[in-house]
Design a protein around this motif. Structure first.
Motif, short mmCIF file in Angstrom:
data_model
loop_
_atom_site.label_atom_id
_atom_site.label_comp_id
_atom_site.label_asym_id
_atom_site.label_seq_id
_atom_site.Cartn_x
_atom_site.Cartn_y
_atom_site.Cartn_z
N VAL A 543 0.85 -1.19 0.00
CA VAL A 543 0.00 0.00 0.00
C VAL A 543 0.89 1.25 0.00
CG1 VAL A 543 -1.70 1.31 1.33
CG2 VAL A 543 -1.88 -1.19 1.17
N PRO A 544 0.68 2.16 -0.93
CA PRO A 544 1.47 3.40 -0.94
C PRO A 544 1.33 4.14 0.40
CG PRO A 544 0.23 3.17 -2.98
CD PRO A 544 -0.26 2.09 -2.06
N GLY A 545 2.44 4.66 0.87
CA GLY A 545 2.45 5.42 2.10
C GLY A 545 2.97 4.64 3.29
N VAL A 546 2.91 3.29 3.24
CA VAL A 546 3.34 2.49 4.38
C VAL A 546 4.85 2.62 4.60
CG1 VAL A 546 3.60 0.15 5.28
CG2 VAL A 546 1.45 0.86 4.21
N ALA A 547 5.62 2.51 3.53
CA ALA A 547 7.08 2.60 3.67
C ALA A 547 7.49 3.97 4.21
CB ALA A 547 7.75 2.34 2.31
N GLY A 548 6.86 5.02 3.70
CA GLY A 548 7.17 6.35 4.17
C GLY A 548 6.78 6.55 5.63
N ALA A 549 5.65 5.97 6.05
CA ALA A 549 5.22 6.09 7.45
C ALA A 549 6.19 5.37 8.37
CB ALA A 549 3.81 5.53 7.60
N ILE A 550 6.70 4.19 7.95
CA ILE A 550 7.66 3.46 8.77
C ILE A 550 8.95 4.27 8.91
CG2 ILE A 550 9.09 1.39 8.88
CD1 ILE A 550 6.79 -0.09 7.46
N ARG A 551 9.39 4.89 7.80
CA ARG A 551 10.61 5.70 7.86
C ARG A 551 10.41 6.90 8.79
NH1 ARG A 551 14.00 7.79 9.26
NH2 ARG A 551 15.87 8.71 8.29
N LEU A 552 9.24 7.52 8.76
CA LEU A 552 8.95 8.66 9.63
C LEU A 552 8.96 8.23 11.10
CD1 LEU A 552 8.14 11.69 9.70
CD2 LEU A 552 5.75 10.95 9.59
N ALA A 553 8.40 7.03 11.36
CA ALA A 553 8.35 6.54 12.74
C ALA A 553 9.74 6.25 13.28
CB ALA A 553 7.48 5.28 12.80
N ARG A 554 10.69 5.91 12.42
CA ARG A 554 12.06 5.68 12.89
C ARG A 554 12.72 6.96 13.37
NH1 ARG A 554 14.65 1.58 8.29
NH2 ARG A 554 13.38 -0.26 8.82
N SER A 555 12.34 8.08 12.77
CA SER A 555 12.95 9.36 13.15
C SER A 555 12.25 10.03 14.32
CB SER A 555 12.97 10.31 11.95
OG SER A 555 13.77 9.80 10.91
N PHE A 556 10.98 9.75 14.50
CA PHE A 556 10.20 10.38 15.57
C PHE A 556 9.50 9.27 16.36
CE2 PHE A 556 10.65 13.62 12.34
CZ PHE A 556 10.94 14.77 13.08
N ASP A 557 10.02 8.99 17.55
CA ASP A 557 9.51 7.88 18.35
C ASP A 557 8.01 8.00 18.61
OD1 ASP A 557 12.06 6.88 18.42
OD2 ASP A 557 12.54 7.71 20.41
N ALA A 558 7.53 9.23 18.84
CA ALA A 558 6.10 9.40 19.16
C ALA A 558 5.22 8.95 18.01
CB ALA A 558 5.81 10.87 19.49
N GLN A 559 5.74 9.04 16.78
CA GLN A 559 4.93 8.65 15.63
C GLN A 559 4.89 7.13 15.45
OE1 GLN A 559 3.07 10.99 14.50
NE2 GLN A 559 4.25 12.28 15.94
N GLY A 560 5.84 6.43 16.08
CA GLY A 560 5.81 4.99 16.04
C GLY A 560 4.58 4.43 16.73
N SER A 561 4.24 4.98 17.89
CA SER A 561 3.06 4.51 18.59
C SER A 561 1.78 4.87 17.84
CB SER A 561 3.02 5.11 20.01
OG SER A 561 2.96 6.52 19.95
N VAL A 562 1.78 6.00 17.13
CA VAL A 562 0.61 6.38 16.33
C VAL A 562 0.40 5.38 15.19
CG1 VAL A 562 -0.38 8.16 14.83
CG2 VAL A 562 0.86 8.82 16.90
N LEU A 563 1.50 5.04 14.51
CA LEU A 563 1.40 4.09 13.41
C LEU A 563 1.02 2.70 13.92
CD1 LEU A 563 1.71 3.44 10.42
CD2 LEU A 563 4.18 3.14 10.79
N ALA A 564 1.58 2.31 15.07
CA ALA A 564 1.25 1.00 15.64
C ALA A 564 -0.23 0.93 15.99
CB ALA A 564 2.10 0.75 16.89
#
Length: 608
Positions: A543-564
């Motif tokens: 799905v487009p956007g998933v790879a970019g979201a994972i990369r963003l979560a690696r740089s910003f820890d708070a966004q990892g929990s949002v994506l999870a």
């Protein structure tokens, strides 16, 4: 937040109006007397009535006693004959005051019964008019007349039969009530008897009756006229004063509608028959609005009523003297004020000139309170959502919404990052202080008063350094913002465009755009990426956007929990996605273990 009801103290330095009304009522040689307190809706009439009542009750002594009776004309509209309701309220108050004097109490009780007889006389008069003219005017007779007309035209319907049965029951009830007591034979005799008993009760009590009438201008024309006609009954009785608060234009409009005339003179002269001494509330200028804001902020900070009353006196004196350093004098007079108030007073000093002159506000205290309450609600929402936004910016935007509602949506569009520079340019032009309309205004803004626009743009804070996203979120009831990329800053928009199309987690281009993001921008980009993914129905393939979201979560820890959190809402996780998030710290095994699909076709579309 502040109550929308009348204030307990004089927040507008209008003590002279209170003192004038009390002085008039206190002069026995002027009685009977009617005083009008005239002002626009929300101008503080009800507050003045409360202050007048308190002043009269404090003045009562053995030699000069007052019985103050309050009558809210709007309260009885639709439930009772307004004339009879006013007589009821007054006679009940006299009966309560006379309970310790047996002779006077007996006369007061007779007065109460007299009101009932006059009410019966009124009902009988309307029923007789129905019968005599053959033109029913309301109640059960009106219903029967309508049924009869329809039956002659097209035959009765089942609904007409039910109406007849209901109306017959109402007529029987009316007749039964009329027969319970001997029907008065003469309206003049009954009214004369009422006036006689009324004067006897007042003489027995030894008091001056002061009737305070409020909300007359909120009534329908018929109820407005009924109240005025009832007041006329008392106008020539000794020891009686009426203080009537109303919007003069609204009452005159009711007179025109009731009598079917467009004559302004007729309405004006009609009201003059009831109001002997008109007292008009002055418009609130900058000084009065500043006083209101100072006292509202003091109230919100928990300052007690006694201290606020002292502040009101100091501010009133400063307004009368003019050109004094108000803030410093007030703080010196009350050194124990809460520490947050000096900054609030500075805000009041900046807002007062605008609120006193802005179209749609013009110093109206009720509008000012409602405007400030609307800003407080948005501030509370911002605090609840953890949004960092300047309180003064919220007030500034809310002020524009009040004064230029038709252009508010356009303002929000200009606050968006993609157009914010245009708004900042207008601010810089307004800061030059040049006269005349501002150039290059958005479509429709030409109708806004140039003086208001210039003053509004000059009002701090500037939009130049503001974060627009929280303001747009707080105003989302005006502008639909769901999934709107227009909310993103320039850096965030660039990152979204790249990450939404990224097909690999590791990408130099992705790393470059993510490096430019602030934590706030990262949160906004993740929200947009998740919004884009939610609209995808087929998750069997990448799905487009998933790879970019994972990369963003690696740089910003708070966004990892949002994506999870989003991924955990999926019914199952396909193998390609499980492989991508397998080693991500935010994708702990308990989160995805039960979600991993054992084969293609197991995954259902995510919930939208």
């Amino acid at each position: 937040m502040w109550s929308d009801n009348e204030c307990q103290s004089d927040y507008l330095s209008r003590g002279e109006v209170v003192r004038a009304a009390v002085a008039l009522v206190s002069r026995r040689e002027l009685l009977p007397l009617s005083v009008g307190i005239f002002g626009d809706w929300g101008s503080g009439k009800s507050t003045l009535l409360r202050l007048i009542k308190a002043d009269l009750e404090q003045r009562s002594d053995k030699d000069d006693r007052y019985l103050v009776v309050e009558f809210d004309a709007w309260l009885y509209q639709g439930f009772d004959d307004t004339r009879a309701a006013l007589m009821d309220v007054i006679s009940d108050a006299l009966l309560a005051a006379a309970k310790e004097n047996q002779t006077t109490a007996a006369k007061a009780l007779s007065l109460v019964k007299q009101v009932d007889r006059i009410r019966l006389l009124g009902k009988a008069g309307r029923m007789a008019l129905d019968y005599a003219t053959g033109l029913p005017v309301g109640t059960a007779f009106g219903a029967l007349w309508d049924v009869g007309r329809r039956a002659m035209e097209s035959g009765p319907s089942p609904e007409d039969v039910a109406t007849v049965e209901e109306a017959a029951g109402e007529i029987a009830s009316e007749a039964k009530n009329l027969l319970r007591e001997r029907l008065p034979q003469s309206a003049p005799r009954e009214i004369a008897a009422f006036r006689r008993h009324f004067n006897e009760v007042l003489d027995g009590l030894g008091v001056t009756l002061v009737v305070i009438v409020d909300n007359l201008d909120r009534c329908l024309p018929e109820s407005t006229i009924e109240a005025l006609e009832a007041i006329r009954l008392f106008l020539f009785m000794n020891r009686t004063a009426f203080i009537i608060a109303a919007d003069q234009a609204m009452v005159q409009s009711a007179v025109k509608k009731h009598y079917g005339t467009d004559s302004a003179n007729h309405a004006h002269f009609y009201l003059d028959k009831f109001i002997q001494v008109p007292l008009r509330l002055p418009y609130a200028g900058t000084g009065e609005v500043r006083t209101l804001l100072y006292l509202l902020f003091a109230e919100a900070a928990g300052v007690d009523e006694t201290t606020r009353a002292t502040l009101a006196v100091v501010l009133g004196k400063l307004n009368a003297e003019g050109n004094r350093p108000v803030r410093d004098v007030v703080l010196a007079a009350s050194p124990a004020l809460p520490t947050e108030l000096p900054a609030k007073f500075d805000l009041a000093d900046r807002l007062a000139p605008m609120l006193a002159s802005a179209p749609g506000v013009q110093g109206n205290p009720r509008i000012i309170k409602r405007l400030m309450n609307a800003a407080q609600i948005r501030r509370a929402v911002a605090a609840d959502r953890g949004l960092a936004v300047d309180e003064e910016l919220i007030i500034k935007v809310t002020l524009f919404e009040r004064c230029a509602p038709d252009s508010f949506a356009t303002l929000l569009e200009m606050i968006a990052p993609t157009k914010l520079d245009d708004l900042v340019k207008l601010e810089s032009v307004a800061a030059k202080g040049e006269s005349g309309p501002l150039p290059n205004l958005p479509k429709g803004w030409e109708a806004i008063a140039p003086t208001f626009l210039s003053a509004w743009f000059a009002l701090p804070p500037s939009f130049k350094d503001a974060n627009p996203a929280p303001i747009l979120y707080l105003c989302r009831e005006v502008l639909a913002l769901s999934g709107s990329v227009m909310l993103l800053t320039g850096a965030a928009r660039e990152a979204f465009d790249v990450l939404a199309e990224a097909d690999r987690v590791q990408s130099p281009v992705s790393d470059e755009v993510i490096a430019k993001l602030s934590p706030h921008d990262a949160s906004a980009v993740m929200s947009e990426l998740i919004g884009k993914m939610r609209r995808t129905a087929d998750w069997k393939r990448r799905v487009p956007g998933v790879a970019g979201a994972i990369r963003l979560a690696r740089s910003f820890d708070a966004q990892g929990s949002v994506l999870a959190s989003f991924l955990s809402s999926l019914p199952s996780i396909p193998p390609w996605l499980a492989a991508l998030i397998d080693k991500e710290p935010w994708a702990a095994p308990p989160l995805i273990a039960d979600k991993v699909a054992k084969g293609p076709g197991r995954l259902k579309p995510p919930s939208l």
